[in-house]
Design a protein around this motif. Structure first.
Motif, short mmCIF file in Angstrom:
data_model
loop_
_atom_site.label_atom_id
_atom_site.label_comp_id
_atom_site.label_asym_id
_atom_site.label_seq_id
_atom_site.Cartn_x
_atom_site.Cartn_y
_atom_site.Cartn_z
N HIS A 218 35.17 -23.31 22.96
CA HIS A 218 35.63 -24.41 22.11
C HIS A 218 36.15 -23.91 20.76
N ASP A 219 35.71 -22.72 20.36
CA ASP A 219 36.20 -22.16 19.10
C ASP A 219 37.67 -21.76 19.19
N GLN A 220 38.20 -21.68 20.42
CA GLN A 220 39.60 -21.31 20.62
C GLN A 220 40.41 -22.49 21.17
N GLU A 221 39.89 -23.67 21.06
CA GLU A 221 40.57 -24.87 21.56
C GLU A 221 41.93 -25.05 20.90
N ASN B 263 43.62 -27.08 31.00
CA ASN B 263 44.07 -28.35 30.42
C ASN B 263 43.00 -29.37 30.78
N ARG B 264 42.14 -29.70 29.82
CA ARG B 264 41.00 -30.57 30.11
C ARG B 264 41.38 -32.04 30.17
N GLY B 265 42.52 -32.40 29.58
CA GLY B 265 42.94 -33.79 29.60
C GLY B 265 43.25 -34.32 28.21
N TRP B 266 43.34 -35.65 28.12
CA TRP B 266 43.81 -36.33 26.91
C TRP B 266 42.67 -36.88 26.09
N ILE B 267 42.81 -36.78 24.76
CA ILE B 267 41.92 -37.46 23.82
C ILE B 267 42.78 -38.22 22.81
N SER B 268 42.21 -39.25 22.21
CA SER B 268 42.96 -40.02 21.21
C SER B 268 43.03 -39.24 19.90
N LYS B 269 44.00 -39.61 19.08
CA LYS B 269 44.22 -38.92 17.82
C LYS B 269 43.00 -39.01 16.90
N LYS B 270 42.25 -40.10 16.99
CA LYS B 270 41.09 -40.27 16.12
C LYS B 270 39.99 -39.26 16.39
N HIS B 271 40.07 -38.59 17.55
CA HIS B 271 39.06 -37.58 17.90
C HIS B 271 39.60 -36.16 17.76
N GLN B 272 40.64 -36.01 16.96
CA GLN B 272 41.23 -34.69 16.78
C GLN B 272 40.20 -33.69 16.26
N ASP B 273 39.37 -34.11 15.34
CA ASP B 273 38.34 -33.24 14.77
C ASP B 273 37.19 -33.09 15.77
N GLU C 127 34.66 -45.32 28.31
CA GLU C 127 33.58 -44.60 27.64
C GLU C 127 34.05 -43.22 27.19
N TYR C 128 34.77 -42.52 28.07
CA TYR C 128 35.30 -41.20 27.71
C TYR C 128 36.21 -41.31 26.49
N GLU C 129 37.07 -42.32 26.49
CA GLU C 129 38.01 -42.47 25.38
C GLU C 129 37.28 -42.73 24.07
N GLN C 130 36.22 -43.54 24.12
CA GLN C 130 35.47 -43.86 22.91
C GLN C 130 34.69 -42.67 22.37
N LYS C 131 34.26 -41.79 23.29
CA LYS C 131 33.43 -40.65 22.89
C LYS C 131 34.25 -39.38 22.67
N GLY C 132 35.53 -39.42 22.96
CA GLY C 132 36.35 -38.23 22.79
C GLY C 132 36.18 -37.21 23.90
N VAL C 133 35.75 -37.67 25.08
CA VAL C 133 35.67 -36.78 26.24
C VAL C 133 37.06 -36.73 26.87
N PRO C 134 37.63 -35.55 27.04
CA PRO C 134 38.99 -35.47 27.60
C PRO C 134 39.09 -36.16 28.96
N ILE C 135 40.16 -36.91 29.13
CA ILE C 135 40.41 -37.62 30.38
C ILE C 135 41.41 -36.80 31.19
N GLY C 136 40.93 -36.20 32.27
CA GLY C 136 41.78 -35.35 33.09
C GLY C 136 42.73 -36.15 33.97
N LYS D 207 34.21 -32.33 15.34
CA LYS D 207 32.95 -32.89 14.86
C LYS D 207 32.77 -34.35 15.26
N LEU D 208 33.87 -35.02 15.59
CA LEU D 208 33.81 -36.43 15.94
C LEU D 208 33.66 -36.65 17.45
N ARG D 209 33.56 -35.57 18.22
CA ARG D 209 33.44 -35.71 19.68
C ARG D 209 32.49 -34.67 20.28
N PRO D 210 31.25 -34.65 19.81
CA PRO D 210 30.31 -33.65 20.34
C PRO D 210 30.06 -33.77 21.83
N GLU D 211 30.16 -34.99 22.38
CA GLU D 211 29.92 -35.16 23.81
C GLU D 211 31.09 -34.64 24.64
#
Length: 213
Positions: A37-40, A73-83, A154-163, A85-89
């Motif tokens: 994740h440090d190289q994401e 390529n793990r999938g898509w996340i919303s812009k609000k979860h770019q950081d 749920e994935y979208e709300q938590k910032g889990v990438p949607i494949g 720290k906002l998507r530990p799950e």
């Protein structure tokens, strides 16, 4: 979960010949390792259902051979979860097994800006560039999943990438469809291992010249 017409995935060999990937585009694979994740890297902006976001690309360090790292390529996340720290799950730790498609990623068009890796800005998947940046093999696997509607929310709300979905529509290219989804014969499996694992040149040449496989 796989559809009734999806062949079972094959374990991805540790070392892969990048020149052979085009012969196995859309091949279902399994690969195990630890996410770096440090190289994401985030590719974007990318739209999904009218919302702006990013494609999450993370190196996967193979279990017994760090030199066999690939790009997922793990999938898509919303812009609000770019950081992060906002998507530990959305940052699994420990060993994971990824099921996905071995792919040749999409190419940039004339309107796509050049990537700026020094600033962490990626607008298209330049696999060679990303591999050099992270010390990975230039190998791209698109994670697949088929979550139901509520799980997707749920994935979208938590910032889990949607494949991407496991099922693929190859736009009436029947020959490619048959090869991709029904090419499960012993010959195809042997070809996959021989070519992708960088065999001696004479074996590779003989396999590739056999157009009936």
């Amino acid at each position: 979960m796989r559809g009734p017409h999806c062949p079972p995935p094959l374990p991805l060999p540790p070392r892969i010949d990048p020149s052979a990937i085009s012969d196995f585009d859309f091949r279902r694979v399994l690969v195990t390792g630890h996410y770096r994740h440090d190289q994401e890297m985030l590719i974007g902006p990318r739209m999904r259902d009218g919302e702006q976001g990013y494609i999450v690309v993370t190196p996967l360090e193979r279990k017994d051979d760090p030199g066999a790292t690939i790009l997922v390529n793990r999938g898509w996340i919303s812009k609000k979860h770019q950081d992060q720290k906002l998507r530990p799950e959305g940052l699994p730790t420990g060993e994971v097994t990824v099921e996905g498609l071995l792919r040749e990623p999409w190419k940039k068009n004339m309107f796509t800006p050049e990537n700026r890796p020094d600033k962490g800005e990626f607008y298209f998947p330049d696999v060679k560039q990303m591999a050099e940046l992270t010390g990975s093999q230039p190998v791209w696997v698109e994670q697949t999943m088929n979550p139901d509607y509520f799980t997707t929310l749920e994935y979208e709300q938590k910032g889990v990438p949607i494949g991407r979905p496991a099922e693929v529509n190859l736009r009436n290219n029947h020959a490619q469809y048959i090869f991709t989804w029904y090419g499960l014969s012993l010959a195809t499996s042997i070809m996959f291992w021989l070519v992708v694992k960088k065999p001696p040149k004479d074996i590779t040449r003989r396999v590739r010249m056999n157009k009936n496989w």
